[in-house]
Motif scaffolding. Structure first.
Motif, PDB file in Angstrom:
ATOM      1  N   ALA A 141       0.833  -1.208   0.000  1.00  0.00           N
ATOM      2  CA  ALA A 141       0.000   0.000   0.000  1.00  0.00           C
ATOM      3  C   ALA A 141       0.864   1.253   0.000  1.00  0.00           C
ATOM      4  CB  ALA A 141      -0.929  -0.011   1.213  1.00  0.00           C
ATOM      5  N   THR A 142       1.922   1.239   0.807  1.00  0.00           N
ATOM      6  CA  THR A 142       2.840   2.382   0.871  1.00  0.00           C
ATOM      7  C   THR A 142       3.526   2.613  -0.467  1.00  0.00           C
ATOM      8  OG1 THR A 142       3.251   2.072   3.239  1.00  0.00           O
ATOM      9  CG2 THR A 142       4.924   3.280   1.990  1.00  0.00           C
ATOM     10  N   GLY A 143       4.042   1.538  -1.047  1.00  0.00           N
ATOM     11  CA  GLY A 143       4.747   1.659  -2.324  1.00  0.00           C
ATOM     12  C   GLY A 143       3.864   2.205  -3.424  1.00  0.00           C
ATOM     13  N   GLY A 186      10.899  -7.292   2.656  1.00  0.00           N
ATOM     14  CA  GLY A 186      10.162  -6.283   1.914  1.00  0.00           C
ATOM     15  C   GLY A 186      10.497  -6.226   0.439  1.00  0.00           C
ATOM     16  N   ALA A 187      11.494  -7.005   0.001  1.00  0.00           N
ATOM     17  CA  ALA A 187      11.887  -6.966  -1.410  1.00  0.00           C
ATOM     18  C   ALA A 187      10.767  -7.493  -2.305  1.00  0.00           C
ATOM     19  CB  ALA A 187      13.166  -7.766  -1.627  1.00  0.00           C
ATOM     20  N   GLY A 188      10.143  -8.581  -1.880  1.00  0.00           N
ATOM     21  CA  GLY A 188       9.040  -9.145  -2.666  1.00  0.00           C
ATOM     22  C   GLY A 188       7.856  -8.207  -2.734  1.00  0.00           C
ATOM     23  N   ASP A 189       7.613  -7.485  -1.642  1.00  0.00           N
ATOM     24  CA  ASP A 189       6.522  -6.504  -1.635  1.00  0.00           C
ATOM     25  C   ASP A 189       6.842  -5.370  -2.602  1.00  0.00           C
ATOM     26  OD1 ASP A 189       5.364  -8.036   0.416  1.00  0.00           O
ATOM     27  OD2 ASP A 189       6.419  -6.903   1.954  1.00  0.00           O
ATOM     28  N   GLY A 190       8.104  -4.942  -2.606  1.00  0.00           N
ATOM     29  CA  GLY A 190       8.519  -3.904  -3.543  1.00  0.00           C
ATOM     30  C   GLY A 190       8.356  -4.351  -4.987  1.00  0.00           C
ATOM     31  N   PHE A 191       8.702  -5.609  -5.242  1.00  0.00           N
ATOM     32  CA  PHE A 191       8.518  -6.168  -6.580  1.00  0.00           C
ATOM     33  C   PHE A 191       7.044  -6.111  -6.984  1.00  0.00           C
ATOM     34  CE2 PHE A 191       7.705  -9.565  -9.578  1.00  0.00           C
ATOM     35  CZ  PHE A 191       8.755  -9.446 -10.475  1.00  0.00           C
ATOM     36  N   ALA A 192       6.164  -6.509  -6.057  1.00  0.00           N
ATOM     37  CA  ALA A 192       4.722  -6.477  -6.343  1.00  0.00           C
ATOM     38  C   ALA A 192       4.258  -5.059  -6.645  1.00  0.00           C
ATOM     39  CB  ALA A 192       3.937  -7.055  -5.165  1.00  0.00           C
ATOM     40  N   VAL A 193       4.777  -4.086  -5.911  1.00  0.00           N
ATOM     41  CA  VAL A 193       4.437  -2.677  -6.148  1.00  0.00           C
ATOM     42  C   VAL A 193       4.771  -2.292  -7.584  1.00  0.00           C
ATOM     43  CG1 VAL A 193       5.115  -0.289  -5.601  1.00  0.00           C
ATOM     44  CG2 VAL A 193       4.667  -1.911  -3.750  1.00  0.00           C
ATOM     45  N   ALA A 211      13.271  -3.334 -10.436  1.00  0.00           N
ATOM     46  CA  ALA A 211      13.903  -2.104  -9.956  1.00  0.00           C
ATOM     47  C   ALA A 211      13.545  -1.826  -8.503  1.00  0.00           C
ATOM     48  CB  ALA A 211      13.489  -0.924 -10.836  1.00  0.00           C
ATOM     49  N   ILE A 212      12.257  -1.917  -8.172  1.00  0.00           N
ATOM     50  CA  ILE A 212      11.846  -1.601  -6.796  1.00  0.00           C
ATOM     51  C   ILE A 212      12.309  -2.693  -5.833  1.00  0.00           C
ATOM     52  CG2 ILE A 212       9.917  -1.046  -5.264  1.00  0.00           C
ATOM     53  CD1 ILE A 212       8.466   0.147  -7.626  1.00  0.00           C
ATOM     54  N   GLY A 213      12.344  -3.942  -6.297  1.00  0.00           N
ATOM     55  CA  GLY A 213      12.896  -5.011  -5.473  1.00  0.00           C
ATOM     56  C   GLY A 213      14.358  -4.755  -5.143  1.00  0.00           C
ATOM     57  N   ALA A 214      15.117  -4.270  -6.118  1.00  0.00           N
ATOM     58  CA  ALA A 214      16.535  -3.952  -5.898  1.00  0.00           C
ATOM     59  C   ALA A 214      16.693  -2.806  -4.910  1.00  0.00           C
ATOM     60  CB  ALA A 214      17.204  -3.602  -7.229  1.00  0.00           C
ATOM     61  N   LEU A 215      15.867  -1.776  -5.061  1.00  0.00           N
ATOM     62  CA  LEU A 215      15.917  -0.655  -4.124  1.00  0.00           C
ATOM     63  C   LEU A 215      15.596  -1.107  -2.698  1.00  0.00           C
ATOM     64  CD1 LEU A 215      14.159   2.085  -6.291  1.00  0.00           C
ATOM     65  CD2 LEU A 215      16.487   2.216  -5.379  1.00  0.00           C
ATOM     66  N   ALA A 216      14.671  -2.055  -2.587  1.00  0.00           N
ATOM     67  CA  ALA A 216      14.257  -2.539  -1.260  1.00  0.00           C
ATOM     68  C   ALA A 216      15.394  -3.256  -0.531  1.00  0.00           C
ATOM     69  CB  ALA A 216      13.050  -3.463  -1.392  1.00  0.00           C
ATOM     70  N   ARG A 264      10.154  -0.559   4.411  1.00  0.00           N
ATOM     71  CA  ARG A 264       9.552   0.382   3.459  1.00  0.00           C
ATOM     72  C   ARG A 264      10.509   1.486   3.022  1.00  0.00           C
ATOM     73  NH1 ARG A 264       4.801   3.200   5.632  1.00  0.00           N
ATOM     74  NH2 ARG A 264       6.156   3.559   7.412  1.00  0.00           N
ATOM     75  N   ASP A 265      11.707   1.517   3.600  1.00  0.00           N
ATOM     76  CA  ASP A 265      12.640   2.617   3.326  1.00  0.00           C
ATOM     77  C   ASP A 265      12.997   2.752   1.854  1.00  0.00           C
ATOM     78  OD1 ASP A 265      12.605   3.042   6.021  1.00  0.00           O
ATOM     79  OD2 ASP A 265      14.598   2.215   6.413  1.00  0.00           O
ATOM     80  N   GLY A 266      13.095   1.618   1.160  1.00  0.00           N
ATOM     81  CA  GLY A 266      13.522   1.663  -0.233  1.00  0.00           C
ATOM     82  C   GLY A 266      12.409   1.896  -1.233  1.00  0.00           C
ATOM     83  N   LEU A 267      11.167   1.963  -0.770  1.00  0.00           N
ATOM     84  CA  LEU A 267      10.053   2.171  -1.699  1.00  0.00           C
ATOM     85  C   LEU A 267      10.117   3.595  -2.241  1.00  0.00           C
ATOM     86  CD1 LEU A 267       7.289   0.363   0.380  1.00  0.00           C
ATOM     87  CD2 LEU A 267       8.448  -0.488  -1.673  1.00  0.00           C
TER      88      LEU A 267
END
Length: 317
Positions: free
Chosen positions: A43-45, A259-266, A287-292, A299-302
């Motif tokens: 949700a945050t991402g 949180g990497a998988g969540d970032g990927f989903a975002v 890209a977002i998974g890598a940032l995570a 959530r810092d990397g989102l």
């Protein structure tokens, strides 16, 4: 209902205390507090990428519940459908600090307020106001009531002509056994449009090995798109008329994998909602998974949209 949401999700947001120093959790003296939970990460991402997102859950009438509402509101997430109860507490967790890789996490969520989320809490007008539903397998793991809520929400959105994404988010410790976990998640998958497992999760759920085989298994269940996370190698995707591998982004140092998988989903969900081509959607997920994984908190990397575009272009934010 006049309000329109791009995405609605539900689950268990938790107060997280993460260690400020390395070492065993029982020896750590200093912790910082943050919001945690797979669905709240997604949700945050999505909100940071300027999508209108609503979150549904139950919280305890306690300081953790108050903290979570404020944290969600700060991210611009709609919380108007969140309810409070005096009977059950808000869940929490503690997480260790590690130099690299996977931290140790201990959960305190049994009989939490969120695990009491049931059919009586389902607001059809609220869900109907959203164009897309995101679900994780964690909700079905934490209680029978939450599982019933998950099935009902997914079926409601499908009947309403909306899209549904499912991330299995396997948590074996929350399930009685592996077979129950696999059978339940695979049953949920028959009710989704976009399925985003990790390769290891796909192997556990299907007994198959290759990404192509796993994807075909879910396409045969009626899923329209399967995107399989391959870690540093990137991801594989398959739909009825398209498939391929998308290379991952270079990561200088893995700081925290949570949180990497969540970032990927975002990345995937946001891009598909914006009607980008499949390959670009998966690339955004990578890209977002890598940032995570290069960031210490869940959530810092989102990223914001500007940070995401800069990273995709230049490999840094």
């Amino acid at each position: 209902m006049s309000k329109y949401l791009d995405v609605v999700t539900f689950g268990e947001p938790m107060a997280m205390f993460y260690a400020n120093e390395e070492g065993p959790l029982d020896e750590v003296n200093s912790f910082s507090k943050a919001l945690a939970g797979a669905e709240s990460n997604v949700a945050t991402g999505l909100s940071r990428l300027e999508h209108k997102v609503g979150y549904v859950t139950k919280l305890g009438e306690d300081s953790f519940g108050s903290f979570i509402i404020k944290a969600l509101n700060t991210e611009g997430i709609d919380t108007s459908s969140i309810s409070f109860t005096r009977e059950f507490p808000t869940g929490m967790l503690i997480k260790s600090k590690v130099a690299s890789g996977d931290p140790k996490v201990e959960y305190f969520r049994k009989r939490s307020a969120a695990s009491r989320l049931g059919l009586a809490d389902f607001d059809p007008a609220y869900f109907a106001s959203a164009g897309h539903l995101h679900v994780t397998g964690i909700s079905s793991a934490i209680s029978r009531e939450c599982h019933e809520f998950s099935v009902h929400a997914m079926e409601f959105m499908k009947r309403s002509g909306k899209t549904v994404s499912l991330d299995p988010n396997l948590r074996p410790s929350l399930w009685p056994d592996t077979k129950t976990m696999a059978d339940t998640i695979n049953d949920l998958a028959t009710r989704c449009d976009w399925f985003v497992p990790g390769l290891g999760e796909g192997r556990i759920l299907t007994g198959l090995s290759a990404p192509e085989e796993i994807a075909s298994y879910y396409l045969n269940l009626g899923v329209s798109l399967v995107v399989i996370k391959l870690g540093p190698e990137g991801a594989y995707y398959k739909s009825s008329d398209s498939e391929g591998y998308v290379q991952g982004f270079k990561v200088e140092q893995v700081i925290d994998t949570v949180g990497a998988g969540d970032g990927f989903a975002v990345g995937v969900i946001s891009a598909l909602l914006e009607q980008l081509p499949l390959k670009e959607a998966v690339r955004r997920g990578n890209a977002i998974g890598a940032l995570a994984v290069m960031s210490p908190g869940d959530r810092d990397g989102l990223p914001t949209r500007e940070q995401l575009e800069r990273f995709i272009r230049h490999g840094s934010v």
